[in-house]
Each structure stands twice: as structure tokens, then as C-alpha cells.
Design a protein around this motif. Structure first.
Motif, PDB file in Angstrom:
ATOM      1  N   GLY A  32      33.964  61.489  29.851  1.00  0.00           N
ATOM      2  CA  GLY A  32      35.158  61.524  29.018  1.00  0.00           C
ATOM      3  C   GLY A  32      35.131  60.413  27.992  1.00  0.00           C
ATOM      4  N   VAL A  33      34.714  59.217  28.429  1.00  0.00           N
ATOM      5  CA  VAL A  33      34.602  58.085  27.504  1.00  0.00           C
ATOM      6  C   VAL A  33      33.575  58.402  26.409  1.00  0.00           C
ATOM      7  CG1 VAL A  33      33.921  55.661  27.297  1.00  0.00           C
ATOM      8  CG2 VAL A  33      35.261  56.425  29.272  1.00  0.00           C
ATOM      9  N   LEU A  34      32.428  58.909  26.827  1.00  0.00           N
ATOM     10  CA  LEU A  34      31.371  59.195  25.860  1.00  0.00           C
ATOM     11  C   LEU A  34      31.802  60.238  24.845  1.00  0.00           C
ATOM     12  CD1 LEU A  34      28.437  58.550  25.116  1.00  0.00           C
ATOM     13  CD2 LEU A  34      27.742  60.469  26.562  1.00  0.00           C
ATOM     14  N   MET A  35      32.511  61.267  25.312  1.00  0.00           N
ATOM     15  CA  MET A  35      32.932  62.319  24.392  1.00  0.00           C
ATOM     16  C   MET A  35      34.015  61.807  23.432  1.00  0.00           C
ATOM     17  SD  MET A  35      32.799  65.750  26.777  1.00  0.00           S
ATOM     18  CE  MET A  35      33.235  66.809  25.385  1.00  0.00           C
ATOM     19  N   ARG A  36      34.870  60.917  23.919  1.00  0.00           N
ATOM     20  CA  ARG A  36      35.901  60.368  23.018  1.00  0.00           C
ATOM     21  C   ARG A  36      35.299  59.459  21.948  1.00  0.00           C
ATOM     22  NH1 ARG A  36      38.639  60.200  28.039  1.00  0.00           N
ATOM     23  NH2 ARG A  36      38.140  57.988  28.390  1.00  0.00           N
ATOM     24  N   ARG A  37      34.180  58.822  22.264  1.00  0.00           N
ATOM     25  CA  ARG A  37      33.584  57.862  21.333  1.00  0.00           C
ATOM     26  C   ARG A  37      32.398  58.449  20.558  1.00  0.00           C
ATOM     27  NH1 ARG A  37      34.887  52.602  22.110  1.00  0.00           N
ATOM     28  NH2 ARG A  37      32.843  51.920  21.389  1.00  0.00           N
ATOM     29  N   HIS A  38      32.042  59.703  20.851  1.00  0.00           N
ATOM     30  CA  HIS A  38      30.876  60.324  20.221  1.00  0.00           C
ATOM     31  C   HIS A  38      31.118  60.604  18.735  1.00  0.00           C
ATOM     32  CE1 HIS A  38      27.126  62.492  20.237  1.00  0.00           C
ATOM     33  NE2 HIS A  38      27.692  63.556  19.694  1.00  0.00           N
ATOM     34  N   ASP A  39      30.064  60.476  17.953  1.00  0.00           N
ATOM     35  CA  ASP A  39      30.125  60.801  16.525  1.00  0.00           C
ATOM     36  C   ASP A  39      29.885  62.309  16.379  1.00  0.00           C
ATOM     37  OD1 ASP A  39      30.047  61.022  13.819  1.00  0.00           O
ATOM     38  OD2 ASP A  39      28.223  59.818  13.539  1.00  0.00           O
ATOM     39  N   TRP A  40      30.962  63.078  16.338  1.00  0.00           N
ATOM     40  CA  TRP A  40      30.848  64.538  16.337  1.00  0.00           C
ATOM     41  C   TRP A  40      30.433  65.089  14.970  1.00  0.00           C
ATOM     42  CZ3 TRP A  40      30.449  66.973  20.685  1.00  0.00           C
ATOM     43  CH2 TRP A  40      30.981  66.397  21.843  1.00  0.00           C
ATOM     44  N   ARG A  56      39.053  73.735  24.047  1.00  0.00           N
ATOM     45  CA  ARG A  56      39.748  72.546  24.546  1.00  0.00           C
ATOM     46  C   ARG A  56      40.109  72.685  26.025  1.00  0.00           C
ATOM     47  NH1 ARG A  56      43.923  70.142  20.129  1.00  0.00           N
ATOM     48  NH2 ARG A  56      42.575  70.191  18.296  1.00  0.00           N
ATOM     49  N   THR A  57      40.642  73.848  26.376  1.00  0.00           N
ATOM     50  CA  THR A  57      41.041  74.081  27.767  1.00  0.00           C
ATOM     51  C   THR A  57      39.840  74.015  28.695  1.00  0.00           C
ATOM     52  OG1 THR A  57      42.878  75.483  27.043  1.00  0.00           O
ATOM     53  CG2 THR A  57      42.157  75.692  29.344  1.00  0.00           C
ATOM     54  N   ALA A  58      38.745  74.656  28.302  1.00  0.00           N
ATOM     55  CA  ALA A  58      37.549  74.666  29.137  1.00  0.00           C
ATOM     56  C   ALA A  58      36.974  73.259  29.288  1.00  0.00           C
ATOM     57  CB  ALA A  58      36.511  75.612  28.558  1.00  0.00           C
ATOM     58  N   VAL A  59      36.948  72.478  28.193  1.00  0.00           N
ATOM     59  CA  VAL A  59      36.411  71.125  28.245  1.00  0.00           C
ATOM     60  C   VAL A  59      37.258  70.230  29.127  1.00  0.00           C
ATOM     61  CG1 VAL A  59      35.997  69.037  26.884  1.00  0.00           C
ATOM     62  CG2 VAL A  59      35.185  71.250  26.059  1.00  0.00           C
ATOM     63  N   SER A  60      38.582  70.346  29.026  1.00  0.00           N
ATOM     64  CA  SER A  60      39.470  69.539  29.868  1.00  0.00           C
ATOM     65  C   SER A  60      39.253  69.841  31.340  1.00  0.00           C
ATOM     66  CB  SER A  60      40.926  69.806  29.484  1.00  0.00           C
ATOM     67  OG  SER A  60      41.802  69.073  30.317  1.00  0.00           O
ATOM     68  N   LEU A  61      39.117  71.123  31.669  1.00  0.00           N
ATOM     69  CA  LEU A  61      38.846  71.520  33.054  1.00  0.00           C
ATOM     70  C   LEU A  61      37.519  70.952  33.532  1.00  0.00           C
ATOM     71  CD1 LEU A  61      39.423  73.280  35.582  1.00  0.00           C
ATOM     72  CD2 LEU A  61      38.267  75.149  34.397  1.00  0.00           C
ATOM     73  N   MET A  62      36.496  71.056  32.687  1.00  0.00           N
ATOM     74  CA  MET A  62      35.159  70.586  33.060  1.00  0.00           C
ATOM     75  C   MET A  62      35.136  69.078  33.283  1.00  0.00           C
ATOM     76  SD  MET A  62      31.734  70.563  30.701  1.00  0.00           S
ATOM     77  CE  MET A  62      32.508  69.337  29.624  1.00  0.00           C
ATOM     78  N   LEU A  63      35.693  68.318  32.337  1.00  0.00           N
ATOM     79  CA  LEU A  63      35.629  66.865  32.420  1.00  0.00           C
ATOM     80  C   LEU A  63      36.302  66.324  33.673  1.00  0.00           C
ATOM     81  CD1 LEU A  63      36.271  65.645  28.761  1.00  0.00           C
ATOM     82  CD2 LEU A  63      34.155  65.465  30.079  1.00  0.00           C
ATOM     83  N   MET A  69      29.084  70.623  36.031  1.00  0.00           N
ATOM     84  CA  MET A  69      29.440  71.708  35.124  1.00  0.00           C
ATOM     85  C   MET A  69      28.948  71.396  33.713  1.00  0.00           C
ATOM     86  SD  MET A  69      33.416  72.457  36.184  1.00  0.00           S
ATOM     87  CE  MET A  69      33.881  72.997  37.826  1.00  0.00           C
ATOM     88  N   PHE A  70      28.732  72.459  32.926  1.00  0.00           N
ATOM     89  CA  PHE A  70      28.504  72.278  31.501  1.00  0.00           C
ATOM     90  C   PHE A  70      29.070  73.469  30.741  1.00  0.00           C
ATOM     91  CE2 PHE A  70      24.501  74.553  32.494  1.00  0.00           C
ATOM     92  CZ  PHE A  70      24.479  75.523  31.498  1.00  0.00           C
ATOM     93  N   ILE A  71      29.283  73.266  29.434  1.00  0.00           N
ATOM     94  CA  ILE A  71      29.755  74.319  28.528  1.00  0.00           C
ATOM     95  C   ILE A  71      28.795  74.369  27.352  1.00  0.00           C
ATOM     96  CG2 ILE A  71      31.591  75.027  26.948  1.00  0.00           C
ATOM     97  CD1 ILE A  71      33.562  73.612  28.835  1.00  0.00           C
ATOM     98  N   ALA A  72      28.395  75.575  26.959  1.00  0.00           N
ATOM     99  CA  ALA A  72      27.585  75.779  25.757  1.00  0.00           C
ATOM    100  C   ALA A  72      28.421  76.622  24.793  1.00  0.00           C
ATOM    101  CB  ALA A  72      26.270  76.467  26.102  1.00  0.00           C
ATOM    102  N   ALA A  78      26.192  74.645  21.494  1.00  0.00           N
ATOM    103  CA  ALA A  78      26.220  73.188  21.612  1.00  0.00           C
ATOM    104  C   ALA A  78      26.559  72.801  23.052  1.00  0.00           C
ATOM    105  CB  ALA A  78      27.247  72.595  20.650  1.00  0.00           C
ATOM    106  N   PHE A  79      25.850  71.803  23.586  1.00  0.00           N
ATOM    107  CA  PHE A  79      25.867  71.491  25.021  1.00  0.00           C
ATOM    108  C   PHE A  79      26.844  70.355  25.318  1.00  0.00           C
ATOM    109  CE2 PHE A  79      24.110  70.616  29.188  1.00  0.00           C
ATOM    110  CZ  PHE A  79      23.654  71.868  29.586  1.00  0.00           C
ATOM    111  N   LEU A  80      27.814  70.615  26.218  1.00  0.00           N
ATOM    112  CA  LEU A  80      28.783  69.632  26.700  1.00  0.00           C
ATOM    113  C   LEU A  80      28.735  69.635  28.223  1.00  0.00           C
ATOM    114  CD1 LEU A  80      31.773  70.804  24.457  1.00  0.00           C
ATOM    115  CD2 LEU A  80      30.130  68.982  23.937  1.00  0.00           C
ATOM    116  N   TYR A  81      28.858  68.455  28.844  1.00  0.00           N
ATOM    117  CA  TYR A  81      28.735  68.395  30.303  1.00  0.00           C
ATOM    118  C   TYR A  81      29.594  67.266  30.861  1.00  0.00           C
ATOM    119  CZ  TYR A  81      25.287  64.813  28.976  1.00  0.00           C
ATOM    120  OH  TYR A  81      24.660  63.730  28.426  1.00  0.00           O
ATOM    121  N   ASN A  82      29.757  67.253  32.210  1.00  0.00           N
ATOM    122  CA  ASN A  82      30.621  66.266  32.857  1.00  0.00           C
ATOM    123  C   ASN A  82      29.799  65.280  33.681  1.00  0.00           C
ATOM    124  OD1 ASN A  82      29.877  67.746  35.069  1.00  0.00           O
ATOM    125  ND2 ASN A  82      31.948  68.281  35.710  1.00  0.00           N
TER     126      ASN A  82
END
Length: 518
Positions: A32-40, A56-63, A69-72, A78-82
Motif C-alpha cells: 500500500g505504501v509503495l503504490m501510494r508513493r509510486h510514480d504512475w 479501485r474496488t478490486a485494488v482495495s480488496l487486494m491490498l 493476490m494480483f490484478i492485471a 498492467a501488474f499490481l500485487y499485494n
């Protein structure tokens, strides 16, 4: 690389000052910290403020889930993970956050692309213990996973991405492979025993198992799953069917020597007469109800024929029968106890069968050690080392110390079974279930005035131990078995740092006969 990544995440957690981040990225631990500080701006996903509500809903659930878990998402997936997924990512973390799926996992993309395409077409997939050769730490390694790929739809109802919940099962699969190889090797040894062995189930005496010696005696037939009357019809009228019925009905074992047996090895062969020594022993369930019969014996035709010409041979044959009876009695008692508890309630599941096979193989290993010493004794150090080796543990995982001790046969078999139960538990839940755990086994002897053995099994550096709610079969078996050998005692302590088992068992005096003292 992993140490560097961990250090980076620790620094991020210590300085999470991005209070302007969207609320759906709140929490989520280190990721969560990394995603908030990431240069998107470097990702095709763009600023999180512009992400659709479905993402947004899926990412909140995953984190905020502790399960890996991950979301593409999007055309590039694009790859997002917890946090739970970080150990799976290995050295790829955290540098690939937001990059395309095919680039993130380029080393396995061709293997998983059909599954991804299926999910993106709107159909979920599930795979159990799926094998992948990954290059996640700078070298290719065999890995296994249980996971599902599920489509995620956007506000228009179209599939815009996919969601994965996964668990790495590499340790479990490799452990099962090692155990299966060991079981297969030991099964072959058991099947090649010189004495014939069969297990019959139910009142119809249906064959459940026969070894090679049994086939050599009775011929190549279709045994397993069929009643003995159907498989060996020529035995009708020779009294064997009636003996089986009597043992099953009464629950009392039958021992016989030099019994004539007429067999026809094939339909075209004439009957031949063999002479056998054998034991029919009932196998009972937890309620002492007979569920089958254990058959063990020897083809003694040559010895019988020689005995007819030489009576001092008759004496030798009687000694052999007594010795067979003495050795088999204890073995049958152990096998019956294992069968009662393992298949308690009639639950013959695959897991129960594997547990039963593992216990039989531990018993066979102990028999092998005793056979090397003509059934006079077994070295305690050999039993300890063998119990861990049978579970795939390297010598470096075992630290043992104690004086040389020669155990009489009954005591050796009992301690071997106790060590097997402890090693099995350690492999599943304790110090042998990870890569760094160790088992310390220490023993001493005391004479005050009777001679007895004190043995301690202690596990270290394993996962935290939780006290079981119920006493399992292994605990009960250890306690009961040791109580029957020299008034032995056992104490199991489920300490958080590792299981500790203290055993005490009586021993014969050093100048005594270890076999007769058993």
C-alpha cells in the motif's frame, strides 16, 4: 536482491507521507505504501485518481488481504500485487510494479498465456499444483502453484482485467514427491520379503494386498479386489476357508506349521503339494470389531521334506516356528494398532492410506536394521538417523548426541514408530517443514536401580507451534507403545519455539540377553 527490496519497503513504511493519495489505496501494508508513493506516470494505468471504480474496488480488496493476490488491468495487463504476493515475486519485486504482465513474467508467459486469454474472454480458470519453471531470483527453478484467474469487468460490463488469488505449493509438492519416491522404494522392499504376505478384507476375505512371495507360492492370478474363494478355488475342502471364517468370526488368531497345501498354479497345470507355516491374525477397528485378516508365513516345503528324513531337523523346524511366532506376534500387534487408528471410523481416504503406508514403511525400515544384526539388537543412533532420512531430511538438519546403545528388538520397533510419528509431524508442521529448522535428539542411560533410557526430541528454528486441540493418533500410539515396553513414559510439550518430546523406557542390563529381555 531480496534484502535490498526488503530494505526499500522498510524505508517506505517508515516514511509514508503521501497523504494526498486516493482513499482506496489506504492500508495495504508495505505494498500500500509503495503504490501510494509510486510514480504512475511511467505506467499505462496513469494517475490512480483517474482509475475506474471497478479497478479501485478490486485494488482495495487486494491490498487489504493477506492472501497472495494480483490484478492485471487494461490492454497491457498492467501488474499490481499485494504483500502476500511479494515472496512469490522474488527479486522481481518491487521494480516491475505497474509493468505489463507479459514483461513481468516473461519467463513463464508462454505457459500461462492460454489461461490469461481464457480469463480475459470472460471465463474463470482454476489450477492445482500447476508446474512452472521460474526465473525470479536470477536462476531457473521448478515451482508449483494453486491459483485461479478470474475476469474483472469495468463499468460498461466489458472484461477490462483479471484477478488472481494464488498460493505457492512448491515445498508441499517437493515433499510429496520425495515421500512418494521413498514409499515406492520401500514398498518394493516389502513386496520382495522372503515370507508371503496378504491382507484380506471383510467377511468374504477380499484380497487387498499380496506380495511377490505370495504370488510365487500361489501363482500369477488376479488377486486384488476379489474374494479368496474366487481367486484360489482349488483350496476348497482343504480347511483354509473354514479357518479364515473362524478367525474372522471369533477374533482369535490361528498359528499353523507344516500344513499341506494343494495348489494349481494355472488352469492347465496339475495340482502340486506345498507345505507352509502361516499365521492368520484378525485386524480390528477402534471398536474391536474384526474388519479383515493379516496373513503371513513361509513356504517350508523343502524343509518339510528334509525333516521327514531327519528327525534333529524336526527340532530345528520347531524352533523356526517358535521364532516366527515370537517375531510376528509383536509385528501384527503394531500393524493392527496402526490399522485401527489410521482407518478409525472406516474412513479409508487417500490421506489415511498414505499415512498407513508411511507407518508400515517405518516398521519395515526398523525390521531391516534388526535383520542386519540377526534380530539381536538395533543401534539407537541408526534408528534416529533413519527416521529423519526416510522423510527426506538432510543430515545437516539432525543434531544427535548420546552414548552407543543397543536396543532389544521390541524396544527398537517401539522407538522407531515413535520417531516416525514425530518426524512425520515435523515434516508437516514443525522444524522439517521449512528450510532452516533442525531436530536435536539427545539420550542418556541411568541405573537407579533398574537400567533405563532417557531420550529427548527437540525441534528448533521451525514455524511457531500451536497446541493441537485434540490428541492425535501419533500421540496416543507413542504413549501406549512405550507403556508396554518396560513401563515406558512419554511427555509431549508443544512449546511455541518447537515441539519437545521426552521419552523414558526400561532396558535390559548390559550383560543380559537383549532378545530375551525384550
Amino acid at each position: 536482491m531480496r534484502l535490498e527490496s526488503h530494505s526499500l519497503m522498510t524505508n517506505l513504511s517508515a516514511d509514508d507521507s503521501n497523504s494526498s493519495a486516493p482513499k482506496f489505496l489506504a492500508g495495504g501494508g508495505d505494498m500500500g505504501v509503495l503504490m501510494r508513493r509510486h510514480d504512475w506516470s511511467t505506467s499505462r494505468l496513469g494517475d490512480p485518481e483517474t482509475w475506474p471504480q471497478s479497478l479501485r474496488t478490486a485494488v482495495s480488496l487486494m491490498l487489504n488481504s493477506r492472501y497472495p493476490m494480483f490484478i492485471a488491468w487494461g490492454p497491457s495487463l498492467a501488474f499490481l500485487y499485494n504483500d502476500g504476493y511479494v515472496p512469490i515475486f522474488g527479486a522481481k519485486h518491487p521494480h516491475t510494479l505497474g509493468l505489463p504482465f507479459a514483461e513481468v513474467w516473461s519467463d513463464i508467459w508462454e505457459d500461462i498465456r492460454p489461461l490469461v486469454e481464457t480469463a480475459m474472454s470472460g471465463e474463470a480458470t482454476f489450477n492445482e499444483n500447476f508446474h512452472l519453471v521460474m526465473d525470479r531470483n536470477g536462476y531457473p527453478e521448478d515451482t508449483w502453484y494453486t491459483f485461479s484467474y478470474s475476469p474483472v469487468r469495468d463499468e460498461s460490463g466489458d472484461v477490462a482485467g483479471m484477478f488472481c488469488a494464488c498460493q505457492e505449493t512448491t515445498t508441499q509438492v517437493l515433499g510429496e514427491q520425495r515421500l512418494a519416491a521413498q514409499i515406492e522404494r520401500q514398498r518394493r522392499l516389502f513386496e520382495q520379503a522372503p515370507g508371503f504376505i496378504a491382507v484380506l478384507g471383510g467377511p468374504e476375505h477380499v484380497f487387498e494386498f499380496v506380495n511377490d512371495a505370495y504370488v510365487r507360492l500361489a501363482g500369477a492370478r488376479d488377486y486384488v479386489g476379489k474374494p479368496v474363494r474366487d481367486v484360489i478355488p482349488e483350496v476348497e475342502g482343504q480347511g483354509f476357508y473354514e479357518l479364515l471364517d473362524s478367525v474372522y468370526r471369533s477374533g482369535e488368531r490361528h498359528v499353523a506349521a507344516d500344513v499341506a497345501l494343494r495348489l494349481r498354479r494355472t488352469d492347465d497345470d496339475p495340482e502340486v503339494e506345498r507345505f507352509v507355516n502361516f499365521i492368520y491374525a484378525p485386524v480390528t477397528d477402534e471398536n474391536d470389531r474384526v474388519t479383515g485378516i493379516f496373513v503371513e508365513g513361509y513356504d517350508v516345503t523343502d524343509a518339510h521334506l528334509a525333516k521327514e528324513a531327519e528327525a534333529r531337523h524336526e527340532r530345528h523346524q520347531r524352533l523356526l516356528i517358535d521364532e516366527l511366532n515370537h517375531r510376528v506376534k509383536n509385528t501384527l500387534a503394531i500393524v493392527q494398532g496402526l490399522a485401527q487408528q489410521t482407518f478409525k471410523g472406516g474412513a479409508a481416504t487417500d490421506g489415511a492410506r498414505r499415512a498407513f503406508e508411511g507407518r508400515l514403511l517405518a516398521l519395515a525400515d526398523a525390521h531391516t536394521l534388526l535383520t542386519r544384526e540377526n534380530w539381536e539388537h538395533a543401534e539407537l543412533g541408526d534408528l534416529v538417523a533413519q527416521s529423519l532420512h526416510a522423510h527426506g531430511a538432510s543430515p545437516s538438519r539432525l543434531r544427535m548426541s548420546g552414548p552407543p546403545i543397543r536396543l532389544p528388538p521390541n524396544t527398537a520397533l517401539t522407538i522407531a514408530m515413535a520417531l516416525h510419528e514425530l518426524a512425520t509431524n515435523a515434516s508437516k508442521y514443525g522444524a522439517l517443514s521449512n528450510d532452516q529448522g533442525q531436530v536435536k535428539v539427545e539420550w542418556t542411560t541411568e541405573e537407579d536401580p533398574a537400567r533405563h533410557l532417557r531420550l529427548r526430541w527437540a525441534e528448533v528454528d521451525g514455524p511457531p507451534v500451536q497446541v493441537p486441540r485434540n490428541r492425535g493418533f501419533g500421540t496416543r500410539m507413542i504413549e501406549r507403545a512405550l507403556a508396554n515396553v518396560g513401563g515406558g513414559r512419554v511427555r509431549l510439550d508443544f512449546r511455541p519455539a518447537g515441539v519437545v518430546c521426552d521419552m523414558e523406557v526400561g532396558l535390559p542390563m548390559p550383560d543380559g540377553d537383549p532378545v530375551r529381555s525384550a
